[in-house]
Design a protein around this motif. Structure first.
Motif, short mmCIF file in Angstrom:
data_model
loop_
_atom_site.label_atom_id
_atom_site.label_comp_id
_atom_site.label_asym_id
_atom_site.label_seq_id
_atom_site.Cartn_x
_atom_site.Cartn_y
_atom_site.Cartn_z
N VAL B 49 -7.85 -1.63 12.76
CA VAL B 49 -6.53 -2.26 12.72
C VAL B 49 -6.14 -2.73 14.12
O VAL B 49 -5.74 -3.89 14.33
N LEU B 191 -4.25 -9.70 5.07
CA LEU B 191 -2.98 -9.50 4.36
C LEU B 191 -3.10 -8.59 3.15
O LEU B 191 -2.18 -7.85 2.83
N PRO B 194 -5.67 -4.67 4.10
CA PRO B 194 -5.12 -3.58 4.93
C PRO B 194 -4.03 -2.75 4.25
O PRO B 194 -4.12 -1.52 4.24
N PRO B 195 -2.99 -3.39 3.64
CA PRO B 195 -1.99 -2.53 2.99
C PRO B 195 -2.55 -1.74 1.81
O PRO B 195 -2.18 -0.58 1.61
N LEU B 196 -3.48 -2.35 1.05
CA LEU B 196 -4.10 -1.62 -0.05
C LEU B 196 -4.82 -0.39 0.47
O LEU B 196 -4.72 0.70 -0.10
N THR B 197 -5.54 -0.60 1.56
CA THR B 197 -6.31 0.51 2.15
C THR B 197 -5.37 1.61 2.63
O THR B 197 -5.59 2.80 2.37
N LEU B 198 -4.31 1.18 3.30
CA LEU B 198 -3.34 2.14 3.81
C LEU B 198 -2.75 2.98 2.68
O LEU B 198 -2.65 4.20 2.76
N LEU B 199 -2.40 2.29 1.61
CA LEU B 199 -1.82 2.94 0.44
C LEU B 199 -2.79 3.96 -0.15
O LEU B 199 -2.43 5.10 -0.47
#
Lengths: 165, 531
Positions: B49, B191, B194-199
């Motif tokens: 990141v 886009l 990264p948020p999917l992975t974080l979740l």
């Protein structure tokens, strides 16, 4: 490995926390330092062969400012392009010429030359400059910025560095 | 003061006690070094990141500009090459780490009830990690990226029923890749993923906490331990070693930047990134109508099988040493993976593509210009003419890099005659050079290495330009030499000089007998001319 239900003895605990903090700080530093250099030192952008011919010396009259337009190579990040650039040039004697950046030193407006008053006038906040660049009035904080120039075989060459007075 | 702030934070947010609670989690007595990999993977994601954001700050996400901006990052931005190296090798190490983490969990049987959901979240995270690799592969927009992704999109087009839809989603017509596909890959990479992975990481960690770290049978009679500081210290040591390895790779193993993506370059042999090579090789077992089996059906079934692992193996927890079946599966998978990858590597033709981030101005000018720089040095012209790029004026003669000379050829020849010992042909070449030099030649003036200049001098002395072109200058009798170093091996070029017809039967080139030193100089020189 078996351990007591109670917290480990303080020496071992201390050793663990020292290791965590020490190694953690080293990792943080090893990441932060290159990141800081990357962000704040900036790019080693190559300076292009600086001087560009802008005018013939014979076309300039001593003491009479002239607006000259010339093309030069602009390096903007990963993009290199040819762009038109403007300078106000004043021939001071047989051999010497000064070239001013065409923006007022106050807030960057484009100024012009008033023949009658023999001075540069900025239309934004009425800064006034003499033909040798000095501030004669208005809010301008410093004299006009100058390009570095050279005269070679009867030609005026303008460089790509701007010197602030 | 600090206590005050902490008290305030505790009262208003409860964060300090939440962290304490997290750190004081009880873990089984058996927990130890084998459980550090999850933390290492999470740290790897953080590094990706951070370096990804840094790259994005200097990166233009459109084809063409993407390549130029990456070249700018690795050649001009301070520590840009290091940041790119960290991101590139970080991706590879991420995949290694995630797979090792999964193997550990698999071997220990830690996926068993009630930890099935934790396992499934982990499988999804593995897929996301691979998706990062796949989408990021296109972003440098060099030939490797372009052709590799052409293959990827073609494979996804094989999906039974869904193929056309997948292609639509990827913005591809199935044949080539353009701006739309590029935008889709970029958007996915920065886009969507990264948020999917974080979740999913959050869910994964939450589930680990909910069910606790998986115990082994011997833990039953052992008192539990705390997560902090013992296990945290082990995690930190592992992260430190992992990071040291990544740093070492980023510094020592250069990530090349090839030629800008060229859809017309049909000679390029695409290969996926190393972690997909086994799939690439696996696909070779399936021909014609069976291709869809190897490309889509079997990989999809394998993923399903992975998801279903906890539902297939429902036995009680046993000691890892007794899980012979699991060891067999892992050994088989490792063996198959290694065999396929080794075979793919063995059949990959040697790539001699130049690292374009390393090309110097002297490689992009004509042999005559480079030789003229040699004459300039040889005749010690710099004694009077400074060659600074910014235009120092402290010398007797004009700075010829600042502006070209305006003297007539006659004047120049006479001047050379009076000041320097050059033969006529050399003087004429130098006269042309100082009056008509290009911007690139100016840059090469101060920086060209003497060995390259010597190579160019040999090239001219043997009138190679009478038949060949270099950087657009020369005759068309023989093949142009730009890119010859990528087309031919160094030893091939060396041997070819002595006996051209032995290597190219219809060649009309005469043989050249160079002494070993000259042979190396001229071969090095022409091999360095980029395509």
């Amino acid at each position: 490995m078996t351990e007591d239900k109670h917290p480990p003895p303080s020496t071992r605990r201390d050793f663990y926390s020292t290791a965590i903090n020490g190694l953690g700080s080293m990792i943080a530093a090893a990441l932060a330092l290159p990141a800081a250099l990357y962000l704040f030192v900036g790019a080693r952008t190559e300076k292009h062969a600086g001087f560009v011919e802008a005018a013939k010396l014979d076309d300039l009259q001593i003491g009479k400012p002239r607006e000259v337009t010339f093309e030069r190579t602009i390096v903007d990040g990963w993009r290199t392009s040819r762009e038109k650039t403007i300078a106000w040039v004043v021939r001071t004697d047989a051999k010497n010429v000064v070239a001013y950046s065409p923006q007022c030193t106050h807030l960057g407006c484009a100024y012009h030359f008033e023949e009658g008053q023999n001075q540069f006038v900025c239309p934004c906040h009425d800064s006034l400059f003499s033909i040798d660049g000095k501030v004669l009035g208005g809010p301008a904080p410093r004299p006009l910025d100058r390009y570095n120039v050279r005269v070679d075989s009867g030609k005026l060459l303008i460089g790509n560095q701007i010197q602030k007075a | 003061m600090i206590n005050h702030v902490l008290d305030w934070l505790e009262d208003r947010t409860g964060i300090p006690s939440a962290i304490r609670h997290f750190m004081n989690e009880e873990i089984p007595a058996s927990a130890g070094w084998h459980q550090v990999l999850g933390s290492v993977a999470a740290f790897g994601f953080l590094v990706q990141v951070l370096t990804g954001i840094l790259l994005a700050l200097n990166y233009a996400p459109t084809p063409g500009d993407a390549y130029d901006s990456l070249r700018y990052i690795v050649t001009e931005v301070t520590r840009g090459r290091l940041v790119r190296g960290l991101h590139h090798w970080g991706a590879s190490l991420m995949i290694v780490t995630v797979v090792l983490h999964m193997l550990q969990v698999f071997l220990w049987g830690a996926y068993k009830k009630p930890r099935e959901a934790t396992w499934i979240a982990g499988v999804l995270l593995l897929l996301l990690t691979l998706a990062f690799g796949l989408s990021g592969y296109l972003l440098p927009w060099d030939n490797r990226a372009y052709w590799g992704t052409v293959v990827t999109t073609r494979i996804s087009a094989l999906a039974p029923g869904a193929g056309p839809l997948v292609l639509k989603l990827l913005g591809s017509d199935g044949a080539s890749i353009g701006v739309v596909t590029f935008a889709r890959f970029y958007a996915a990479h920065v886009l969507i993923l990264p948020p999917l992975t974080l979740l999913l990481i959050a869910l994964h960690v939450y589930l680990v906490r909910r069910h606790g770290v998986a115990p082994v049978p011997s833990d039953e009679n052992q008192p539990k331990k705390k997560f902090y500081p013992g296990q945290v210290a082990k995690d930190t040591v592992a992260i430190f070693l992992w990071f040291a390895l990544l740093m070492g790779m980023a510094i020592l193993a250069r990530v090349p930047l090839g030629h800008v993506a060229d859809p017309t370059d049909l000679s390029y042999v695409p290969r996926p990134e190393w972690y997909f090579l086994f799939l690439f090789q696996f696909l070779k077992f399936f021909d014609g109508p069976m291709e869809v089996l190897g490309a889509v059906v079997i990989p999809t079934l394998a993923i399903f099988a992975l998801v279903l692992v906890p539902f297939i193996d429902r036995g009680k927890m046993t000691a890892v040493t007794k899980r012979i079946g699991a060891m067999g599966v892992v050994a088989f998978a490792a063996f198959a993976w290694a065999g396929l990858t080794a075979r793919a590597v063995a059949t990959t033709p040697e790539v001699r593509e130049m690292d374009l981030a390393m090309i110097q101005p002297w490689q992009e000018i004509s042999a005559g210009n480079l030789a003229s720089i040699g004459f300039f040095r040889q005749a010690n012209c710099a004694g009077c003419h400074t060659i600074s790029l910014t235009g120092g004026v402290n010398s007797a003669g004009p700075d010829l890099t600042a502006a070209p000379s305006e003297r007539t050829p006659e004047w120049l020849l006479e001047h050379f005659n009076a000041k320097a010992k050059l033969v006529d042909s050399q003087a004429q070449m130098l006269a042309v050079f100082v009056t008509k030099r290009s911007e690139k030649a100016v840059k090469a003036w101060a920086t060209a290495p003497q060995t390259a200049i010597d190579g160019a001098l040999i090239y001219l002395a043997n009138d190679c330009a009478g038949c060949h072109k270099i950087n657009g200058v020369g005759a068309d009798e023989g093949p142009p030499l730009n890119g010859v170093g990528e087309r031919r091996e160094h030893t091939w070029i060396e041997r070819h000089f002595a006996n051209p017809t032995k290597y190219v039967s219809n060649s009309s080139m005469p043989g050249f007998q160079f002494n070993p030193q000259d042979l190396k100089l001229i071969t090095d020189y022409i091999s360095a001319i980029p395509r």
